[in-house]
Design a protein around this motif. Structure first.
Motif, mmCIF file in Angstrom:
data_model
loop_
_atom_site.group_PDB
_atom_site.id
_atom_site.type_symbol
_atom_site.label_atom_id
_atom_site.label_comp_id
_atom_site.label_asym_id
_atom_site.label_seq_id
_atom_site.Cartn_x
_atom_site.Cartn_y
_atom_site.Cartn_z
ATOM 1 N N ALA A 183 60.149 113.144 16.795
ATOM 2 C CA ALA A 183 60.049 114.525 17.276
ATOM 3 C C ALA A 183 61.264 115.384 16.930
ATOM 4 N N PRO A 184 62.504 114.911 17.120
ATOM 5 C CA PRO A 184 63.645 115.788 16.799
ATOM 6 C C PRO A 184 63.652 116.257 15.339
ATOM 7 N N ALA A 185 63.256 115.383 14.425
ATOM 8 C CA ALA A 185 63.240 115.753 13.009
ATOM 9 C C ALA A 185 62.078 116.676 12.668
ATOM 10 N N LEU A 186 61.043 116.683 13.511
ATOM 11 C CA LEU A 186 59.851 117.507 13.261
ATOM 12 C C LEU A 186 59.798 118.728 14.171
ATOM 13 N N ALA A 187 60.879 119.049 14.843
ATOM 14 C CA ALA A 187 60.894 120.107 15.862
ATOM 15 C C ALA A 187 60.413 121.440 15.295
ATOM 16 N N GLY A 188 59.425 122.030 15.998
ATOM 17 C CA GLY A 188 58.943 123.360 15.666
ATOM 18 C C GLY A 188 58.191 123.482 14.363
ATOM 19 N N ARG A 189 57.663 122.375 13.834
ATOM 20 C CA ARG A 189 57.022 122.418 12.512
ATOM 21 C C ARG A 189 55.536 122.718 12.552
ATOM 22 N N TYR A 190 54.879 122.531 13.714
ATOM 23 C CA TYR A 190 53.416 122.536 13.715
ATOM 24 C C TYR A 190 52.812 123.544 14.685
ATOM 25 N N ASP A 191 51.679 124.099 14.257
ATOM 26 C CA ASP A 191 50.903 125.015 15.097
ATOM 27 C C ASP A 191 49.911 124.256 15.977
ATOM 28 N N ALA A 192 49.552 123.054 15.568
ATOM 29 C CA ALA A 192 48.590 122.257 16.329
ATOM 30 C C ALA A 192 48.978 120.797 16.230
ATOM 31 N N LEU A 193 48.702 120.057 17.310
ATOM 32 C CA LEU A 193 48.968 118.623 17.352
ATOM 33 C C LEU A 193 47.847 117.967 18.124
ATOM 34 N N SER A 194 47.304 116.889 17.584
ATOM 35 C CA SER A 194 46.192 116.185 18.233
ATOM 36 C C SER A 194 46.574 114.749 18.553
ATOM 37 N N MET A 195 46.057 114.280 19.696
ATOM 38 C CA MET A 195 46.220 112.893 20.130
ATOM 39 C C MET A 195 44.850 112.397 20.590
ATOM 40 N N PHE A 196 44.191 111.618 19.773
ATOM 41 C CA PHE A 196 42.879 111.091 20.144
ATOM 42 C C PHE A 196 43.023 109.637 20.585
ATOM 43 N N HIS A 197 42.764 109.388 21.857
ATOM 44 C CA HIS A 197 42.813 108.045 22.436
ATOM 45 C C HIS A 197 44.118 107.343 22.051
ATOM 46 N N TYR A 198 45.180 108.055 22.295
ATOM 47 C CA TYR A 198 46.527 107.572 22.002
ATOM 48 C C TYR A 198 47.372 107.457 23.268
ATOM 49 N N LEU A 199 47.238 108.438 24.153
ATOM 50 C CA LEU A 199 48.135 108.528 25.301
ATOM 51 C C LEU A 199 47.994 107.331 26.234
ATOM 52 N N GLU A 200 46.801 106.755 26.319
ATOM 53 C CA GLU A 200 46.589 105.608 27.206
ATOM 54 C C GLU A 200 47.329 104.358 26.718
#
Length: 369
Positions: A183-200
Motif C-alpha cells: 500500500a505505501p508504494a501504491l498510495a493514491g494510484r487508483y480510482d477503484a479497488l475491488s476485493m472479491f472474497h478476500y477479506l474473510e
C-alpha cells in the motif's frame, strides 16, 4: 486433475515429519474477547475438521454475542496457514479445488458475474485505474474491461498467478505481495479497488480496509464482496455450509459491521447488495463436502499410508454412484437462486464505499438491492 501416486509419495515424508509434531502448534492462544468489538461475550458457533483437504486438525468458529462477528478461535498461526493452504490452490489439489469452487459456473457464467459486478460502479464513477486485490490470474479484470473499456486494470496477488495474468494481457501491471505490504508504494494510484472474497481470509480485515484507503485517491471507490454469515443457509446446512470454509476463512463479518467500520475509517457507503452477490452453490457444495467426508479416503501425503486397491476401487464406484445426487443438488441450487438472492438465504453480500476527502459519513442515498 487427480494427483499422481508418485507426486503424493514424494510429499508424504515431509508432511508426516511435520505432523509428528502435532497440530496444536499451528494455533495461536485462544482469544477471550471479540477481535471486532472487544466484547467477552462469546459463543461457539461451529466445531469442525478440515473438510476441504481432510488434513489433520480441528477448528472452532466463535461468534460475538454483542456484535455478531464470527471468527476462527483459536486462529491459525502464519505457519498453520501455510500448512493448510499448501497444495490447495496449487500443487497437488489445484484441479480438485477448482472443481469445488467453480462446479456451478462455466467460464461464461463466471464472466457474466464479473461484468455485473463491474457495472455496480458504472453509475458512480468511470475509473481511469482499477486495482483488483487477490486477482489470481486476472479473470475479473479481463471481464470488467468489457464494461470499462477505458480503464487500466492492475492486479495484486501473493502468488505467481498474477504474473501469469499480466503475461496473458488480463492486467497491465502485476503487483506480487500483500495489500498491506504494498500500500505505501501504491498510495493514491487508483480510482477503484475491488476485493472479491478476500477479506474473510485476512488475519486483520481492518488493516486491509485501511490499506485500501491508502491506495485509493480521494473520491475513489472500494468494492468488497464477502460471504454473508447471516445467511439462512448457514443454519440449514451447519458445518456443511461451504462458506465456513475452514480452516481458511478467519473472519465472517456481518454487513452492518463492515458498513460501520468503513464509515469509521473514512469511507461513505454508497450501495449494498445481497441479490447479485449470491452464488448458487450451497446445496451442491454442501453435498460435496458431506460426501468427501464419508467416502473412502483418497490418497494424500498427510495420510500415513496409501489406500489399498480395494479402497480405491470402492471410492471410485461410490463417486460415480452419487453423481445423480450431485446433479439434483445442482438443479435445486439453480432453481432456487432467484428466490435465495432476494431473501436472507443469499450467501454473500457486496458493499461499495467511496473514500472521503475529509471525515467519515454515510450517504443518505444508500440503497440495498
Amino acid at each position: 486433475m487427480t494427483p499422481t501416486t508418485e507426486a503424493v509419495a514424494e510429499r508424504r515424508p515431509a508432511y508426516l515429519t511435520e505432523l509428528a509434531q502435532g497440530t496444536d502448534r499451528f494455533h495461536e492462544p485462544r482469544r477471550t474477547d471479540c477481535p471486532w468489538c472487544g466484547s467477552g461475550r462469546l459463543r461457539t458457533r461451529l466445531r469442525t475438521t478440515d473438510l476441504l483437504q481432510h488434513k489433520p486438525g480441528s477448528f472452532v468458529v466463535d461468534q460475538c454475542r454483542a456484535c455478531s462477528h464470527s471468527f476462527q478461535n483459536p486462529r491459525l498461526t502464519p505457519e498453520g496457514l501455510a500448512f493448510y493452504y499448501r497444495d490447495f490452490y496449487d500443487g497437488l489439489n489445484a484441479g480438485h479445488s477448482a472443481r469445488l469452487l467453480n462446479a456451478q459456473h462455466s467460464a461464461r457464467r463466471s464472466a457474466r458475474r464479473h461484468r455485473a459486478a463491474a457495472r455496480t460502479l458504472l453509475a458512480l464513477i468511470e475509473p481511469e485505474s482499477w486495482l483488483d486485490v487477490a486477482t489470481g490470474q486476472g479473470h475479473f479484470p479481463a471481464a470488467a474491461k468489457e464494461v470499462h473499456p477505458y480503464t487500466a486494470f492492475d492486479g495484486l496477488d501473493a502468488s505467481a498467478a498474477v504474473e501469469e495474468g499480466r503475461r496473458a494481457g488480463r492486467v497491465e501491471e502485476a503487483h506480487r505481495g500483500t495489500l498491506t505490504e504494498l500500500a505505501p508504494a501504491l498510495a493514491g494510484r487508483y480510482d477503484a479497488l475491488s476485493m472479491f472474497h478476500y477479506l474473510e481470509h485476512a488475519t486483520d480485515p481492518r488493516e486491509e480496509l485501511k490499506a485500501a484507503r491508502t491506495v485509493l485517491r480521494p473520491g475513489g471507490h472500494l468494492l468488497v464482496e464477502v460471504p454473508d454469515p447471516e445467511s439462512r443457509y448457514a443454519k440449514l446446512l451447519g458445518k456443511w455450509w461451504v462458506s465456513y470454509f475452514q480452516p481458511q476463512h478467519l473472519h465472517l463479518i456481518p454487513m452492518d459491521n463492515l458498513s460501520r467500520e468503513l464509515e469509521r475509517l473514512g469511507y461513505t457507503v454508497v450501495a449494498t447488495d445481497r441479490r447479485e452477490a449470491h452464488v448458487p452453490l450451497d446445496l451442491t457444495a454442501g453435498l460435496a463436502l458431506f460426501l468427501g467426508h464419508w467416502l473412502p479416503s483418497a490418497d494424500a501425503p498427510w495420510r500415513s499410508k496409501a489406500p489399498t486397491p480395494l479402497q480405491r476401487g470402492l471410492r471410485t464406484a461410490l463417486t460415480y454412484a452419487v453423481v445423480p445426487l450431485v446433479a439434483a443438488a445442482y438443479a435445486a441450487d439453480q432453481l432456487l437462486a432467484p428466490l435465495a438472492g432476494r431473501t436472507r438465504f443469499s450467501n454473500a453480500y457486496r458493499v461499495v464505499a467511496r473514500r472521503n476527502t475529509g471525515g467519515p459519513g454515510r450517504d443518505p442515498r444508500l440503497t440495498e438491492a
